[in-house]
Design an enzyme around this catalytic site. Structure first.
Site, short mmCIF file in Angstrom:
data_model
loop_
_atom_site.label_atom_id
_atom_site.label_comp_id
_atom_site.label_asym_id
_atom_site.label_seq_id
_atom_site.Cartn_x
_atom_site.Cartn_y
_atom_site.Cartn_z
CG ASP A 191 -0.23 -0.01 2.53
OD1 ASP A 191 1.02 0.09 2.53
OD2 ASP A 191 -0.90 -0.11 3.59
N GLY A 192 2.18 1.13 -0.04
CA GLY A 192 3.04 2.31 -0.13
C GLY A 192 3.62 2.75 1.20
NE ARG A 237 13.55 26.34 -14.21
CZ ARG A 237 14.00 25.17 -14.65
NH1 ARG A 237 13.21 24.41 -15.40
NH2 ARG A 237 15.21 24.76 -14.37
CE LYS A 280 17.68 28.35 -15.26
NZ LYS A 280 18.07 27.07 -14.67
NE ARG A 329 15.33 22.61 -7.34
CZ ARG A 329 15.20 21.68 -8.28
NH1 ARG A 329 15.51 21.96 -9.53
NH2 ARG A 329 14.78 20.47 -7.99
CG HIS A 375 19.38 25.85 -5.95
ND1 HIS A 375 20.15 25.84 -7.09
CD2 HIS A 375 18.58 26.92 -6.06
CE1 HIS A 375 19.81 26.87 -7.85
NE2 HIS A 375 18.84 27.53 -7.25
CG ASP A 404 23.66 24.56 -12.82
OD1 ASP A 404 23.83 25.31 -11.83
OD2 ASP A 404 22.63 24.58 -13.51
CG ASP A 435 21.29 29.34 -13.87
OD1 ASP A 435 22.29 29.33 -13.14
OD2 ASP A 435 20.40 28.46 -13.83
C1 R5P Z 1 18.56 26.27 -10.91
O1 R5P Z 1 18.88 27.43 -10.97
C2 R5P Z 1 19.59 25.19 -10.81
O2 R5P Z 1 20.88 25.69 -10.60
C3 R5P Z 1 19.60 24.33 -12.04
O3 R5P Z 1 20.06 25.09 -13.15
C4 R5P Z 1 18.24 23.80 -12.34
O4 R5P Z 1 17.61 23.32 -11.19
C5 R5P Z 1 18.34 22.70 -13.36
O5 R5P Z 1 17.06 22.23 -13.65
P1 R5P Z 1 16.77 21.47 -14.99
O6 R5P Z 1 17.86 20.45 -15.17
O7 R5P Z 1 15.41 20.87 -14.78
O8 R5P Z 1 16.76 22.49 -16.07
#
Ligand code: R5P
Length: 298
Positions: free
Chosen positions: A37-38, A195, A193, A93, A126, A220, A170
């Site tokens: 059931d998880g 998004r 960047k 994040r 992050h 990154d 970014d």
């Molecule tokens: C965001 O600013 C992080 O540093 C990464 O660039 C980001 O989380 C990467 O996400 P994805 O691989 O989904 O583009």
């Protein structure tokens, strides 16, 4: 009862065992059973008065509940000081309410861990609008390590040519890419960047013409879907980069996303073992052992 011991869930048993070995401490694997059931059954063994619980928090939703169960069982078994080593710290994040009604997950999840653990050790969390990890852990000792020294060591060991450029996709990545480039004396470019969705990314890189005829490394903190680095790779290739590689601390991308990354013109991906992945080439054990050793001595 043992003074100090390390335990890890099955998904991080190799890294937990390596950490225990580096610290000269006993290691036990925490047992985990998922019911149909998880629900999860967690069984701890070999708690120390100080217990170091190793668990990286990628795919976190089940893991957070399992940490809660393990922490309770370890405390019931006599553990008086509980240290979480989570090389990847989830939910960092979402540090603000971007749209009305959204939960501020960073505050909620860090608050949950803060109540369970006496100390939390992580790597390259992050933190975007949050100045330092302490700000989200009011009670627990919070230690944020960086893997940038190990990433630089990796490039040095590979004798990366001086013509190579390191690229941050970014603005947030500037801190990591500059820290990797500085000890090697390599040049850096940092992109801008936008998004528009989980996999809908636009990137511009000022001075991108400098990559023509040169190998580049995208650096990154994390690769999640890979959409950011795939888009960066496309424009770097179009601008004449001869080779595009990726160096990252946290590699979260699944097999299909990894394939899409390679199809976008990336030649190779290397990551630390913060999250177990086929691209792991850099062990975090020395970095983690140093930090945990300091906590145990302090
Ligand atoms: C965001 O600013 C992080 O540093 C990464 O660039 C980001 O989380 C990467 O996400 P994805 O691989 O989904 O583009």
């Amino acid at each position: 009862m043992t003074a100090a011991a390390v335990t890890a869930f099955p998904d991080g048993a190799a890294q937990g065992r390596a950490l225990a070995q580096a610290l000269g401490l006993p290691f036990s694997e925490t047992g985990l059973h998922r019911f149909p059931d998880g629900e999860s059954l967690v069984r701890v063994a070999g708690a120390g008065e100080t217990t170091i619980l190793y668990r990286s928090l990628d795919r976190p939703n089940d893991k957070l509940v399992e940490l809660m169960l393990a922490a309770d069982a370890l405390r019931a078994g006599g553990c008086r000081r509980l240290i979480l080593v989570a090389p990847y710290l989830c939910y960092m994040r979402q540090d603000t309410e971007f749209n009305p009604g959204e939960a501020v997950s960073q505050r909620v999840v860090a608050g949950f861990l803060d109540r369970l653990f006496d100390a939390v050790v992580t790597v390259d969390p992050h933190l975007h609008r949050t100045a330092a990890l302490d700000a989200v852990f009011p009670a627990a000792r919070a230690i944020a390590l960086t893997a940038t020294g190990l990433l630089a060591d990796r490039l040095r060991a590979r004798h990366v040519p001086g013509a190579a450029l390191l690229i941050g996709p970014d603005a947030e990545s500037r801190q990591w890419v500059e820290a990797v480039a500085a000890p090697l004396g390599l040049g850096v470019l940092v992109g801008e960047k936008t998004r528009r969705g989980d996999r809908d990314i636009a990137i511009g890189i000022p001075d991108i013409s400098r990559v023509e005829g040169r190998p580049v490394f995208l650096v990154d903190d994390m690769v999640s879907t890979g959409a950011t680095l795939a888009e960066a790779a496309r424009i770097l290739r179009a601008a004449g980069a001869t080779r595009v590689e990726v160096l990252t601390t946290h590699m979260l991308a699944g097999p299909d996303d990894l394939k899409a990354l390679m199809a976008a013109g990336i030649d190779a991906v290397e990551s630390t073992d913060a999250v177990p992945h086929d691209t792991n080439r850099i062990a975090l054990t020395p970095l983690l052992a140093d930090a945990v050793g300091g906590l145990l001595a302090g």
